[in-house]
Design a protein around this motif. Structure first.
Motif, mmCIF file in Angstrom:
data_model
loop_
_atom_site.group_PDB
_atom_site.id
_atom_site.type_symbol
_atom_site.label_atom_id
_atom_site.label_comp_id
_atom_site.label_asym_id
_atom_site.label_seq_id
_atom_site.Cartn_x
_atom_site.Cartn_y
_atom_site.Cartn_z
ATOM 1 N N UNK B 197 0.827 -1.209 0.000
ATOM 2 C CA UNK B 197 0.000 0.000 0.000
ATOM 3 C C UNK B 197 0.859 1.257 0.000
ATOM 4 N N UNK B 200 2.249 3.216 -3.144
ATOM 5 C CA UNK B 200 1.470 4.190 -3.920
ATOM 6 C C UNK B 200 1.926 5.610 -3.639
ATOM 7 N N UNK B 201 2.675 5.814 -2.567
ATOM 8 C CA UNK B 201 3.107 7.174 -2.215
ATOM 9 C C UNK B 201 4.263 7.658 -3.083
ATOM 10 N N UNK B 217 -1.586 4.451 -8.835
ATOM 11 C CA UNK B 217 -2.260 5.646 -8.341
ATOM 12 C C UNK B 217 -1.899 6.868 -9.171
ATOM 13 N N UNK B 234 -10.448 5.734 -9.189
ATOM 14 C CA UNK B 234 -10.047 5.317 -7.843
ATOM 15 C C UNK B 234 -10.632 3.966 -7.454
ATOM 16 N N UNK B 237 -8.362 1.393 -8.921
ATOM 17 C CA UNK B 237 -7.158 1.165 -8.102
ATOM 18 C C UNK B 237 -7.517 0.281 -6.914
ATOM 19 N N UNK B 238 -8.641 0.633 -6.265
ATOM 20 C CA UNK B 238 -9.070 -0.137 -5.093
ATOM 21 C C UNK B 238 -9.244 -1.607 -5.472
ATOM 22 N N UNK B 241 -5.967 -3.322 -5.865
ATOM 23 C CA UNK B 241 -5.243 -3.531 -4.612
ATOM 24 C C UNK B 241 -5.901 -4.585 -3.750
ATOM 25 N N UNK B 242 -7.230 -4.672 -3.798
ATOM 26 C CA UNK B 242 -7.892 -5.754 -3.058
ATOM 27 C C UNK B 242 -7.419 -7.093 -3.612
ATOM 28 N N UNK B 245 -3.929 -7.711 -2.437
ATOM 29 C CA UNK B 245 -3.931 -8.078 -1.019
ATOM 30 C C UNK B 245 -4.329 -9.538 -0.843
ATOM 31 N N UNK B 275 -5.057 -3.535 10.741
ATOM 32 C CA UNK B 275 -4.801 -2.327 9.967
ATOM 33 C C UNK B 275 -3.665 -1.517 10.570
ATOM 34 N N UNK B 277 -2.290 1.183 8.580
ATOM 35 C CA UNK B 277 -2.234 1.720 7.230
ATOM 36 C C UNK B 277 -1.034 2.557 6.874
#
Lengths: 292, 279
Positions: B197, B200-201, B217, B234, B237-238, B241-242, B245, B275, B277
């Motif tokens: 996760x 993505x930054x 992202x 978005x 992307x979700x 990523x799910x 995961x 979590x 995050x």
């Protein structure tokens, strides 16, 4: 700031004293306040959202329970930054869209035309004529709400677990005393759950602190914004020319965050101790023995 | 243009293969799915490499933290504190600034008569610089997990090993390390998920996306900016990523099963999604 501050003549320490007190630097220092304000507003709000979510997830009424479960499950598996980027635009558009429906019922043009999202002028939030400050405040409010929503989901997870961790014997005793479900919840469950929730909530607080730089991505003028702005190379055209100093500014931010984390750790340790008093846990038993 | 053509054009766009220009108007759902999916290559690249390299550093750091000599313990403690106590976002910015300060022309190193030049320009690029930060970051977080596990290795196991005459390296390799890994595995699974996760930054923090080759992202926000409609990119992307995961949980679950194969099913530590995050 200081009387002797003439950018052309000052040198050495005086130069730094003047440089570090320019109007922009004062704005930079205030932006630390923005971060603290965000934390101060978001933390209780997220806790409230989390509490509501946890209660909803325990509800007997099925749709409410599903809603609570969905909320707590929402943040799993998806990077939170996606939520941050998504919610800020989505909320903005949702507000404008609903206002548009109320204020301009006879607007005929489609709202989404091609690549634009266009509502009638009366539905613009904030109104386009509003001063800059209002726009900033609105942006900040949206950011706070987004943070609270995302962190509320995490808090709901923690609180839901904490409510289940309260020993069954405690609530059973209360029931034996003839308390109603609401009384058991209010008088027994809620006061006792905090000690079980505290490790999780403390962890969440640390995460929240470390999530604050993301304000920058939401368009708020926060510390990261100012660090980039002030640190960038200033040519002779500026009052205080200097080479690229962003490294030092970011180093200052790093130290700020490290100190803040350390301080939080100490405070959380104190609260844990305080909340353990009189609890049916190992820590509570130790405190009782020490006092006796 | 059919979806197949789009896939051919943009499927590997994030690594620079295929069509150069990104779509500019009349975005189709297919384009968004393909481009964002192609960006996911970078997320996987960062995640897998940082996790793999970080694992070894993390084990070393955990051992150093458990050491009695302050010479080893203190630096490890500080390393973990700095990387866990500050936001990853700031770490990225800081690392980028440090890396840009390296001389453009490279560093000349002369050893006797031989002198050679170490190029430094590549370090400011995301594939190297951001990977390095992620590597150190995940090492710090994992070290904390491994250190916790190391402290909970049952005393009896060590005593039994000693009774068999195992010492030093043999004891570590046969008893301590496998037990530590086994105990740490559920928490380490979480760390892996959140490392992915965190990838993505990268392109939102200093490191520029060269020739618009970005991660999932990056492309999603590109679409959201162009169409002013967050409701499609978005969630895509979700979705990705799910999926990622779930894959991670399955993969780590297999390793966890192998680590626990000697135990009865009831005694195995279960994976719980915790979590954690942001960093």
């Amino acid at each position: 700031m200081f009387a002797f501050c003439d950018p052309r003549t000052v040198e050495g320490l005086a130069w730094f004293a003047c440089y570090l007190t320019t109007g922009k630097h004062i704005a930079f220092y205030w932006s630390f306040g923005t971060v603290l304000l965000l934390l101060a507003v978001t933390a209780p709000l997220a806790l409230a959202f989390g509490f509501a979510g946890a209660v909803a997830a325990r509800a007997r009424f099925l749709p409410l329970r599903l809603l609570g479960r969905t909320y707590t499950a929402m943040v799993r598996g998806v990077p939170d930054i996606v939520f941050f980027l998504f919610f800020v635009i989505a909320l903005d558009q949702a507000i404008e869209w609903s206002l548009h429906q109320i204020r301009c019922p006879d607007w005929t043009e489609p709202i989404r035309t091609g690549l634009e999202f266009r509502v009638c002028p009366q539905a613009k939030v904030p109104p386009s004529a509003a001063p800059q400050g209002v726009h900033q405040l609105y942006g900040f409010a949206l950011a706070v709400f987004t943070y609270a929503l995302v962190f509320g989901a995490f808090a709901a997870n923690v609180l839901h677990g904490a409510m289940r961790a309260v020993p069954r014997a405690q609530t059973e005793t209360a029931e034996a005393y003839g308390m109603s479900a609401a009384q058991v919840f209010r008088r027994i469950l809620v006061p006792q759950m905090w000690i079980y929730a505290l490790p999780g909530l403390g962890n969440l607080w640390m995460i929240l602190i470390k999530a604050t730089p993301l304000l920058f991505l939401l368009g708020v003028q926060d510390i990261v914004y100012w660090a980039r702005e002030l640190g960038g190379m200033k040519t002779q055209a500026f009052d205080y020319p200097h080479p690229d100093w962003r490294l030092w500014y970011f180093l200052a931010l790093l130290v700020f965050y490290l100190l803040f984390t350390k301080l939080s750790e100490i405070v959380i340790a104190r609260i844990t101790r305080r909340l353990s008093r009189g609890q049916a846990t190992m820590a509570g038993e130790d405190l009782r023995r020490a006092a006796a | 243009m059919s979806c197949w053509d789009t896939l051919m054009d943009y499927g590997l766009r994030s690594v620079g293969i295929g069509e150069r220009l990104l779509p500019r108007s009349d975005f189709t759902l297919c384009q968004q799915f393909v481009l964002i999916g192609s960006g996911l290559i970078w997320n996987i690249y960062f995640g897998v490499l940082a996790l793999f390299c970080g694992f070894f550093l993390a084990v070393a750091l955990a051992l150093a933290r458990a050491a009695r000599a302050p010479l080893w313990r203190k630096p490890a403690e500080w390393f973990v504190f700095v990387f866990r106590g500050s936001p990853l976002f700031i770490q990225f910015f800081l690392a980028y600034e440090v890396l840009t300060l390296l001389p453009r022309s490279g560093i000349d190193i002369a050893i006797g008569p031989v002198s050679f030049n170490i190029h430094t320009a590549w370090t400011t690029r995301a594939w190297a610089g951001a990977l390095f930060v992620l590597f150190l970051n995940t090492a710090a977080y994992s070290a904390e997990i491994f250190h916790g596990a190391l402290r909970s290795v049952p005393k009896g196991d060590i005593e039994a090993a000693e009774a068999y005459g195992m010492t030093g390296w043999t004891r570590f390799r046969r008893i301590t390390f496998p037990t530590m890994l086994r105990l740490a595995w559920p928490a380490y699974t979480n760390e892996a998920i959140f490392l992915f996760h965190a990838t993505t930054l990268v392109f939102f923090s200093g490191f520029p996306a060269w020739q618009q080759r970005g991660d999932a992202l990056y492309y999603a926000s590109y679409f959201a900016d162009k169409t002013f409609n967050p409701f499609i990119p978005y969630p895509i992307v979700a979705f990705y990523f799910v999926l990622l995961t779930l894959l991670l949980i399955a993969g780590f679950g297999l390793v966890g099963r192998r680590l626990n194969r000697h135990l009865p099913a009831a005694g195995r530590p279960a994976f719980r999604f915790r979590p954690q995050l942001l960093r």
